[in-house]
Design an enzyme around this catalytic site. Structure first.
Site, mmCIF file in Angstrom:
data_model
loop_
_atom_site.group_PDB
_atom_site.id
_atom_site.type_symbol
_atom_site.label_atom_id
_atom_site.label_comp_id
_atom_site.label_asym_id
_atom_site.label_seq_id
_atom_site.Cartn_x
_atom_site.Cartn_y
_atom_site.Cartn_z
ATOM 1 N N PRO A 9 0.796 -1.217 0.000
ATOM 2 C CA PRO A 9 0.000 0.000 0.000
ATOM 3 C C PRO A 9 0.835 1.277 0.000
ATOM 4 C CG PRO A 9 -0.118 -1.076 2.139
ATOM 5 C CD PRO A 9 0.577 -2.013 1.212
ATOM 6 N N ASN A 10 0.330 2.224 -0.763
ATOM 7 C CA ASN A 10 0.856 3.580 -0.873
ATOM 8 C C ASN A 10 2.153 3.689 -1.663
ATOM 9 O OD1 ASN A 10 -1.284 4.800 0.677
ATOM 10 N ND2 ASN A 10 -0.341 3.834 2.453
ATOM 11 N N ARG B 185 4.668 11.108 -2.170
ATOM 12 C CA ARG B 185 4.339 10.885 -0.764
ATOM 13 C C ARG B 185 5.588 11.046 0.097
ATOM 14 N NH1 ARG B 185 3.969 5.424 2.369
ATOM 15 N NH2 ARG B 185 3.184 6.168 4.356
ATOM 16 N N TYR C 143 10.884 9.150 1.617
ATOM 17 C CA TYR C 143 10.931 8.123 0.581
ATOM 18 C C TYR C 143 11.648 8.555 -0.701
ATOM 19 C CZ TYR C 143 7.469 6.056 3.664
ATOM 20 O OH TYR C 143 6.829 5.540 4.760
ATOM 21 N N ASN D 206 8.222 -5.365 -0.654
ATOM 22 C CA ASN D 206 8.061 -4.193 0.185
ATOM 23 C C ASN D 206 6.575 -4.157 0.525
ATOM 24 O OD1 ASN D 206 7.715 -1.709 1.381
ATOM 25 N ND2 ASN D 206 9.072 -0.629 -0.034
ATOM 26 N N ALA E 245 2.954 -0.703 4.885
ATOM 27 C CA ALA E 245 2.362 -0.765 6.226
ATOM 28 C C ALA E 245 1.900 -2.166 6.608
ATOM 29 C CB ALA E 245 1.198 0.221 6.327
ATOM 30 N N GLU F 281 12.779 -9.110 2.150
ATOM 31 C CA GLU F 281 12.032 -7.926 2.590
ATOM 32 C C GLU F 281 12.844 -6.671 2.286
ATOM 33 O OE1 GLU F 281 9.924 -6.451 6.723
ATOM 34 O OE2 GLU F 281 11.848 -7.480 6.878
ATOM 35 N N HIS G 174 12.646 -2.249 2.547
ATOM 36 C CA HIS G 174 12.002 -0.991 2.949
ATOM 37 C C HIS G 174 12.894 0.157 2.521
ATOM 38 C CE1 HIS G 174 8.771 -2.858 5.098
ATOM 39 N NE2 HIS G 174 9.656 -3.685 5.625
ATOM 40 N N ARG H 59 12.205 5.050 12.891
ATOM 41 C CA ARG H 59 10.954 5.806 12.783
ATOM 42 C C ARG H 59 10.059 5.512 13.973
ATOM 43 N NH1 ARG H 59 8.631 5.243 6.997
ATOM 44 N NH2 ARG H 59 7.390 6.993 7.765
#
Length: 146
Positions: free
Chosen positions: A13-14, A21, A26, A78, A81, A102, A104, A111
């Site tokens: 998502p996103n 964004r 990012y 990735n 969320a 994985e 990110h 964070r």
């Protein structure tokens, strides 16, 4: 002639909003930029990539399930969320034999506290975080070595 090994690159998502964004977190590169970078690197490594994105958890689960039947050598994931919330994605990774790496873009551990938990990491082959979109290329290099 042997078939070119496939690496699935799945984005949650996103990630369709990359480039707009929170660019301070990012970066300014888009998901299309990531796909072009990976396609170029895949050619150098003798691989093929299939880059996908969905905001829907079930699509990611379905694509993970399809990895073996598509002959994927590895999956770069990735999960966005969903990394922190999805037991379904965790279970899908655990249920398949194809290794999952994985990725990110940011470093979740640097964070908010809720981002420190990854349901993906314990069932992934490995995790690459905090190197911007270059993390995808690092994951592809790792996939080539599997």
């Amino acid at each position: 002639m042997a078939e070119t090994p496939l690496v699935l690159v799945l984005n949650g998502p996103n990630l369709n909003l990359l480039g707009t964004r929170e660019p301070e977190i990012y970066g300014a590169d888009t998901l299309d930029d990531v796909a072009v970078m990976l396609e170029d690197r895949a050619k150098e490594l003798g691989l093929e990539v299939d880059v996908r994105q969905s905001n829907h958890e079930g699509h990611l689960v379905d694509w993970l399930h399809e990895a073996a039947s598509r002959g994927a050598k590895a999956v770069i994931l990735n999960a966005g969320a969903y990394t922190h919330t999805s037991i379904a994605i965790r279970d899908a990774i655990k249920a398949i034999a194809v290794p999952v790496i994985e990725v990110h873009i940011s470093n979740p551990h640097a964070r908010e506290a809720f981002r420190h938990l990854s349901h993906v990491a314990p069932v992934a082959k490995g995790s690459i975080t905090g190197f911007g979109i270059h993390g995808y290329a690092l994951a592809l290099d790792a996939a080539a070595q599997l």
